[in-house]
Design an enzyme around this catalytic site. Structure first.
Site, PDB file in Angstrom:
ATOM      1  N   SER A  27       4.865  -1.102  16.855  1.00  0.00           N
ATOM      2  CA  SER A  27       5.571  -1.600  15.671  1.00  0.00           C
ATOM      3  C   SER A  27       7.063  -1.700  15.936  1.00  0.00           C
ATOM      4  O   SER A  27       7.668  -0.763  16.451  1.00  0.00           O
ATOM      5  CB  SER A  27       5.346  -0.657  14.498  1.00  0.00           C
ATOM      6  OG  SER A  27       3.967  -0.507  14.293  1.00  0.00           O
TER       7      SER A  27
ATOM      8  N   GLU B  66     -12.589   1.307   9.500  1.00  0.00           N
ATOM      9  CA  GLU B  66     -11.305   1.930   9.783  1.00  0.00           C
ATOM     10  C   GLU B  66     -11.353   3.367   9.232  1.00  0.00           C
ATOM     11  O   GLU B  66     -11.593   3.557   8.044  1.00  0.00           O
ATOM     12  CB  GLU B  66     -10.280   1.100   9.008  1.00  0.00           C
ATOM     13  CG  GLU B  66      -8.877   1.281   9.363  1.00  0.00           C
ATOM     14  CD  GLU B  66      -8.008   0.317   8.546  1.00  0.00           C
ATOM     15  OE1 GLU B  66      -8.468  -0.207   7.509  1.00  0.00           O
ATOM     16  OE2 GLU B  66      -6.868   0.106   8.949  1.00  0.00           O
TER      17      GLU B  66
ATOM     18  N   GLU C 290       4.657 -10.680  10.024  1.00  0.00           N
ATOM     19  CA  GLU C 290       5.816 -10.020   9.414  1.00  0.00           C
ATOM     20  C   GLU C 290       6.729  -9.520  10.526  1.00  0.00           C
ATOM     21  O   GLU C 290       6.247  -9.028  11.550  1.00  0.00           O
ATOM     22  CB  GLU C 290       5.356  -8.857   8.531  1.00  0.00           C
ATOM     23  CG  GLU C 290       4.494  -9.346   7.372  1.00  0.00           C
ATOM     24  CD  GLU C 290       4.180  -8.272   6.349  1.00  0.00           C
ATOM     25  OE1 GLU C 290       3.786  -7.158   6.754  1.00  0.00           O
ATOM     26  OE2 GLU C 290       4.330  -8.539   5.152  1.00  0.00           O
TER      27      GLU C 290
ATOM     28  N   ALA D 198       2.067   0.459  -4.520  1.00  0.00           N
ATOM     29  CA  ALA D 198       0.837   1.216  -4.766  1.00  0.00           C
ATOM     30  C   ALA D 198       1.085   2.314  -5.797  1.00  0.00           C
ATOM     31  O   ALA D 198       2.182   2.882  -5.879  1.00  0.00           O
ATOM     32  CB  ALA D 198       0.337   1.824  -3.471  1.00  0.00           C
TER      33      ALA D 198
ATOM     34  N   PRO E 144       0.817  -1.222   0.000  1.00  0.00           N
ATOM     35  CA  PRO E 144       0.000   0.000   0.000  1.00  0.00           C
ATOM     36  C   PRO E 144       0.848   1.269   0.000  1.00  0.00           C
ATOM     37  O   PRO E 144       2.072   1.208   0.033  1.00  0.00           O
ATOM     38  CB  PRO E 144      -0.770  -0.137   1.312  1.00  0.00           C
ATOM     39  CG  PRO E 144       0.212  -0.786   2.234  1.00  0.00           C
ATOM     40  CD  PRO E 144       1.073  -1.684   1.388  1.00  0.00           C
TER      41      PRO E 144
ATOM     42  N   ASN F  33       0.581   3.698   2.389  1.00  0.00           N
ATOM     43  CA  ASN F  33       0.715   4.402   3.675  1.00  0.00           C
ATOM     44  C   ASN F  33       2.106   4.286   4.290  1.00  0.00           C
ATOM     45  O   ASN F  33       2.566   5.200   4.955  1.00  0.00           O
ATOM     46  CB  ASN F  33      -0.383   4.006   4.658  1.00  0.00           C
ATOM     47  CG  ASN F  33      -0.376   2.546   5.034  1.00  0.00           C
ATOM     48  OD1 ASN F  33       0.206   1.714   4.346  1.00  0.00           O
ATOM     49  ND2 ASN F  33      -1.034   2.224   6.128  1.00  0.00           N
TER      50      ASN F  33
ATOM     51  N   GLU G 141      -2.150  -8.840   5.308  1.00  0.00           N
ATOM     52  CA  GLU G 141      -2.085  -7.865   6.400  1.00  0.00           C
ATOM     53  C   GLU G 141      -3.105  -6.798   6.040  1.00  0.00           C
ATOM     54  O   GLU G 141      -2.835  -5.928   5.223  1.00  0.00           O
ATOM     55  CB  GLU G 141      -0.654  -7.312   6.481  1.00  0.00           C
ATOM     56  CG  GLU G 141      -0.322  -6.767   7.844  1.00  0.00           C
ATOM     57  CD  GLU G 141      -0.750  -5.330   7.985  1.00  0.00           C
ATOM     58  OE1 GLU G 141      -1.912  -5.115   8.407  1.00  0.00           O
ATOM     59  OE2 GLU G 141       0.027  -4.437   7.682  1.00  0.00           O
TER      60      GLU G 141
ATOM     61  N   ARG H 191       9.649  -5.325   4.734  1.00  0.00           N
ATOM     62  CA  ARG H 191       9.434  -6.421   5.679  1.00  0.00           C
ATOM     63  C   ARG H 191       8.938  -7.685   4.986  1.00  0.00           C
ATOM     64  O   ARG H 191       9.032  -8.774   5.540  1.00  0.00           O
ATOM     65  CB  ARG H 191       8.553  -6.001   6.846  1.00  0.00           C
ATOM     66  CG  ARG H 191       7.106  -5.801   6.582  1.00  0.00           C
ATOM     67  CD  ARG H 191       6.532  -5.197   7.840  1.00  0.00           C
ATOM     68  NE  ARG H 191       5.108  -5.051   7.834  1.00  0.00           N
ATOM     69  CZ  ARG H 191       4.454  -4.389   8.768  1.00  0.00           C
ATOM     70  NH1 ARG H 191       5.115  -3.819   9.757  1.00  0.00           N
ATOM     71  NH2 ARG H 191       3.153  -4.296   8.743  1.00  0.00           N
TER      72      ARG H 191
ATOM     73  N   GLY I 255      -3.011  -4.187   2.667  1.00  0.00           N
ATOM     74  CA  GLY I 255      -3.971  -3.224   2.125  1.00  0.00           C
ATOM     75  C   GLY I 255      -5.337  -3.462   2.738  1.00  0.00           C
ATOM     76  O   GLY I 255      -5.457  -3.985   3.854  1.00  0.00           O
ATOM     77  N   SER I 256      -6.360  -3.125   1.993  1.00  0.00           N
ATOM     78  CA  SER I 256      -7.718  -3.191   2.550  1.00  0.00           C
ATOM     79  C   SER I 256      -8.229  -4.632   2.641  1.00  0.00           C
ATOM     80  O   SER I 256      -7.808  -5.505   1.875  1.00  0.00           O
ATOM     81  CB  SER I 256      -8.657  -2.375   1.671  1.00  0.00           C
ATOM     82  OG  SER I 256      -8.733  -2.966   0.394  1.00  0.00           O
TER      83      SER I 256
HETATM   84  N1  LIG Z   1      -3.398  -2.441   6.309  1.00  0.00           N
HETATM   85  C1  LIG Z   1      -2.836  -1.391   5.766  1.00  0.00           C
HETATM   86  O1  LIG Z   1      -1.690  -1.066   6.014  1.00  0.00           O
HETATM   87  C2  LIG Z   1      -3.598  -0.598   4.791  1.00  0.00           C
HETATM   88  C3  LIG Z   1      -2.897   0.101   3.847  1.00  0.00           C
HETATM   89  C4  LIG Z   1      -3.592   0.845   2.890  1.00  0.00           C
HETATM   90  C5  LIG Z   1      -4.946   0.865   2.947  1.00  0.00           C
HETATM   91  N2  LIG Z   1      -5.586   0.192   3.922  1.00  0.00           N
HETATM   92  C6  LIG Z   1      -7.047   0.256   4.016  1.00  0.00           C
HETATM   93  O2  LIG Z   1      -7.600   0.254   2.740  1.00  0.00           O
HETATM   94  C7  LIG Z   1      -8.479   1.372   2.576  1.00  0.00           C
HETATM   95  C8  LIG Z   1      -8.494   1.827   1.164  1.00  0.00           C
HETATM   96  O3  LIG Z   1      -7.190   2.169   0.739  1.00  0.00           O
HETATM   97  P1  LIG Z   1      -6.714   1.673  -0.673  1.00  0.00           P
HETATM   98  O4  LIG Z   1      -7.838   1.904  -1.603  1.00  0.00           O
HETATM   99  O5  LIG Z   1      -5.436   2.239  -1.074  1.00  0.00           O
HETATM  100  O6  LIG Z   1      -6.449   0.132  -0.344  1.00  0.00           O
HETATM  101  P2  LIG Z   1      -6.410  -1.012  -1.383  1.00  0.00           P
HETATM  102  O7  LIG Z   1      -6.489  -2.314  -0.694  1.00  0.00           O
HETATM  103  O8  LIG Z   1      -7.388  -0.736  -2.457  1.00  0.00           O
HETATM  104  O9  LIG Z   1      -4.944  -0.842  -2.013  1.00  0.00           O
HETATM  105  C9  LIG Z   1      -3.771  -1.449  -1.473  1.00  0.00           C
HETATM  106  C10 LIG Z   1      -2.908  -1.938  -2.632  1.00  0.00           C
HETATM  107  O10 LIG Z   1      -3.609  -2.920  -3.392  1.00  0.00           O
HETATM  108  C11 LIG Z   1      -3.662  -2.549  -4.770  1.00  0.00           C
HETATM  109  N3  LIG Z   1      -4.900  -3.091  -5.322  1.00  0.00           N
HETATM  110  C12 LIG Z   1      -6.127  -2.525  -5.394  1.00  0.00           C
HETATM  111  N4  LIG Z   1      -7.008  -3.389  -5.946  1.00  0.00           N
HETATM  112  C13 LIG Z   1      -6.324  -4.516  -6.220  1.00  0.00           C
HETATM  113  C14 LIG Z   1      -6.671  -5.777  -6.772  1.00  0.00           C
HETATM  114  N5  LIG Z   1      -7.919  -6.073  -7.134  1.00  0.00           N
HETATM  115  N6  LIG Z   1      -5.712  -6.713  -6.917  1.00  0.00           N
HETATM  116  C15 LIG Z   1      -4.444  -6.452  -6.533  1.00  0.00           C
HETATM  117  N7  LIG Z   1      -4.055  -5.290  -5.992  1.00  0.00           N
HETATM  118  C16 LIG Z   1      -4.980  -4.338  -5.829  1.00  0.00           C
HETATM  119  C17 LIG Z   1      -3.584  -1.046  -4.753  1.00  0.00           C
HETATM  120  O11 LIG Z   1      -3.166  -0.571  -5.993  1.00  0.00           O
HETATM  121  C18 LIG Z   1      -2.562  -0.851  -3.630  1.00  0.00           C
HETATM  122  O12 LIG Z   1      -1.276  -1.113  -4.114  1.00  0.00           O
HETATM  123  C19 LIG Z   1      -7.918   2.378   3.543  1.00  0.00           C
HETATM  124  O13 LIG Z   1      -8.816   3.331   3.905  1.00  0.00           O
HETATM  125  C20 LIG Z   1      -7.500   1.499   4.685  1.00  0.00           C
HETATM  126  O14 LIG Z   1      -8.605   1.208   5.483  1.00  0.00           O
HETATM  127  C21 LIG Z   1      -4.955  -0.545   4.832  1.00  0.00           C
HETATM  128  O1  LIG Z   2      -0.152   0.485   8.416  1.00  0.00           O
HETATM  129  C1  LIG Z   2       0.374  -0.558   8.502  1.00  0.00           C
HETATM  130  C2  LIG Z   2       1.634  -0.940   9.224  1.00  0.00           C
HETATM  131  C3  LIG Z   2       2.169   0.092  10.111  1.00  0.00           C
HETATM  132  C4  LIG Z   2       3.323  -0.396  10.964  1.00  0.00           C
HETATM  133  O2  LIG Z   2       4.099  -1.269  10.592  1.00  0.00           O
HETATM  134  O3  LIG Z   2       3.437   0.126  12.059  1.00  0.00           O
END
Ligand SMILES: NC(=O)c1ccc[n+]([C@@H]2O[C@H](COP(=O)([O-])OP(=O)(O)OC[C@H]3O[C@@H](n4cnc5c(N)ncnc54)[C@H](O)[C@@H]3O)[C@@H](O)[C@H]2O)c1
Ligand SMILES: O=CCCC(=O)O
Length: 489
Positions: A450, A390, A467, A182, A155, A157, A258, A165, A236-237
């Site tokens: 973390s 979230e 991780e 991302a 992602p 963030n 994750e 990691r 990611g999400s």
């Molecule tokens: N756990 C985390 O660290 C984390 C990180 C980013 C976002 N999020 C959550 O996700 C929400 C939305 O953010 P977002 O839209 O960037 O997250 P997302 O899950 O859509 O994107 C994360 C990554 O996945 C990729 N992606 C999107 N659709 C995909 C698919 N179908 N197949 C493969 N890869 C794909 C994106 O390009 C990006 O690299 C945030 O508001 C947050 O709640 C969580």
């Molecule tokens: O947002 C995801 C991971 C953040 C962290 O490693 O502390």
């Protein structure tokens, strides 16, 4: 950029040891969320480019898996040292593409590089086992072997740490990687690739495929469905994690997810209120709340509720400076993209419409653009979307509870289970609550959880796999059992 800036600021993807454009020739822009200005353009790759990267990783796995652990460790160590030397430039690049304040970007570079240093050490300690023999005619040995090529989807963030990691653990184990960063933050990943190249990592061992959002799903599917990819690790999400889970079924792939959290942060009446406020500041406002372990629901015992809300609001007003992350003194940057701003605005609006009270903030910051005011809301109930979703923004939800049992029930009333926090000075309560929280990570009297030494990961719909720590290697190895028969003891 400092003296090393030019060599890490890359505009091409990195496949099989070469800097490449997309086969289609297309590119997409990367912009600075603080001002909307374009800072670069990178290849908009698709399935075809991804298959090329997978083939390169497959070919390089043949040799990389046999490189002695001590040698793999040396490559990782060298990579870590080069990142360390370029840390200022990487941090500036990260702030420019992600928006996080420079001080946080520097902390992330140290944190992300720390995983490479950690796994350089772990590479040498991927031990197998010898089991007591079941009879006098045979011996049993268990080896840990690298699973093969892995797809790493990360992602925006934490553009560096979420990648290192995964990649460092995979490379330490003897796997080769195809990473897809991302669309908002590919430049940090490409800087890491430039330094991996400089560290001498053999071609095809670490590949970075860049693409716009338009091709994200197509690339994800290609990685998940390829018979040449042994495992996927995704951060990611939860929504996207579920799609990848399904897509991996066809090839019965190893998977680590994750995903999103919905962290409870509980303040019990025995807690030191000032320390609890510090804990919220650390866990909530890192990366302007765009952290999967950010405290999402702050549950406060009714006897100390008013005192806590007052102290928290005062601290926010005094400490937080919103602005461009490159400006001196700023500790709250913009949200990373338009989608984030829309989400935060909509969650706050929904809460207010359903009766939430705005104590401070509650709207877009006067700087405009993607800047949002640090916010405190009270009168929150379980029907509001923000209780269940979230927020991923600088918004504190303060919720009253009466008893410990009520707090635990509310804390666990979510399908997510990544991190949970609580502050208490009651020794018995500390053990009880730590064990009852349904999360993969618990912070007790601590807002920062973390660390490269710790296993990071969730339960429930926050995913599975760990991780960091020595557990981080497990995602990239399988156990092979070999028995030697015909013996005569
Ligand atoms: N756990 C985390 O660290 C984390 C990180 C980013 C976002 N999020 C959550 O996700 C929400 C939305 O953010 P977002 O839209 O960037 O997250 P997302 O899950 O859509 O994107 C994360 C990554 O996945 C990729 N992606 C999107 N659709 C995909 C698919 N179908 N197949 C493969 N890869 C794909 C994106 O390009 C990006 O690299 C945030 O508001 C947050 O709640 C969580
Ligand atoms: O947002 C995801 C991971 C953040 C962290 O490693 O502390």
């Amino acid at each position: 950029m400092g003296s090393r800036g030019a060599c890490i600021f890359k505009h091409q993807a990195y496949i099989n040891g070469k800097w490449l454009n997309a086969l289609s020739g297309k590119k997409f822009p990367v912009s600075n969320p603080a001002n909307g200005l374009k800072i670069g353009e990178v290849p908009d790759m698709n399935k075809e480019d991804t298959l090329h990267a997978i083939a390169a990783a497959k070919e390089s796995f043949k040799e990389w898996q046999n490189v002695p652990a001590k040698e793999r460790s040396k490559y990782l160590r060298k990579w870590f040292e080069l990142i360390d030397k370029s840390s200022e430039d990487i941090a500036k690049l990260m702030t420019a593409e992600n928006g996080k304040p420079l001080i946080e970007a520097k902390a992330e570079v140290a944190y992300g590089a720390g995983y490479i240093e950690w796994f350089a050490e772990e590479a040498k300690r991927i031990y197998g086992e010898v089991a007591p023999r079941p009879s006098n005619t045979r011996e049993m040995v268990f080896f840990r072997e690298p699973i093969g090529v892995v797809g790493l989807i990360t992602p925006w963030n934490f553009p560096m740490a979420m990648l290192t990691r995964k990649a460092a653990a995979a490379l330490a184990a003897g796997c080769t990687c195809v990473a897809r960063p991302a669309e908002d933050t590919p430049l940090t990943a490409l800087a890491l690739a430039a330094l991996a190249e400089e560290a001498g990592l053999p071609k095809g061992v670490f590949n970075v495929v860049t693409s716009s959002a338009h091709h994200a799903a197509e690339i994800g599917k290609a990685l998940c469905e390829s018979e040449d990819v042994a495992g996927i690790s995704f951060t990611g999400s939860t929504a996207v994690g579920k799609i990848l889970y399904q897509q991996c079924a066809g090839t019965v792939k190893r998977l680590a997810l994750e995903l999103g959290g919905n962290a409870p942060f509980m303040v019990f009446d025995s807690a030191d209120i000032e320390k609890a406020v510090e804990g919220v500041m650390a866990s909530k406002f890192r990366n302007s709340g765009q952290t999967c372990v950010a405290s999402n629901r702050i549950l406060v015992q009714e006897t100390v509720f008013d005192e806590f809300v007052k102290a928290l609001s005062k601290r926010i007003e005094k400490m937080l400076v919103v602005g461009d992350g490159l400006d001196c003194g700023v500790n709250q940057g913009p949200l990373a993209n338009e989608k984030q701003l829309v989400k935060v605005e909509s969650l706050v609006k929904d809460a207010v419409n359903k009766g939430a009270k705005v104590v401070i903030g509650g709207k877009q910051h006067k700087l405009g653009g993607l800047f949002y005011e640090p916010t405190v809301l009270t009168n929150i109930d379980e029907q509001m979307e923000c209780f269940n979703e979230e927020i991923f923004g600088p918004v504190c939800l303060c919720i009253r509870f009466k008893t410990e049992a009520d707090a635990i029930e509310m804390a666990n009333n979510t399908r997510r289970g990544l991190a949970g926090y609580f502050f208490s000075n009651d020794y018995q309560q500390i053990w009880r609550v730590a064990r009852k929280l349904q999360t993969g990570i618990v912070g007790v009297n601590e807002g920062i959880i973390s660390s490269v030494e710790a296993p990071f990961g969730g339960i429930k719909e926050s995913g599975f796999g760990r991780e960091g720590s020595h557990h981080g290697i497990d995602e990239y190895t399988h156990v092979k059992y070999v028995t030697f028969g015909g013996l005569n003891y």
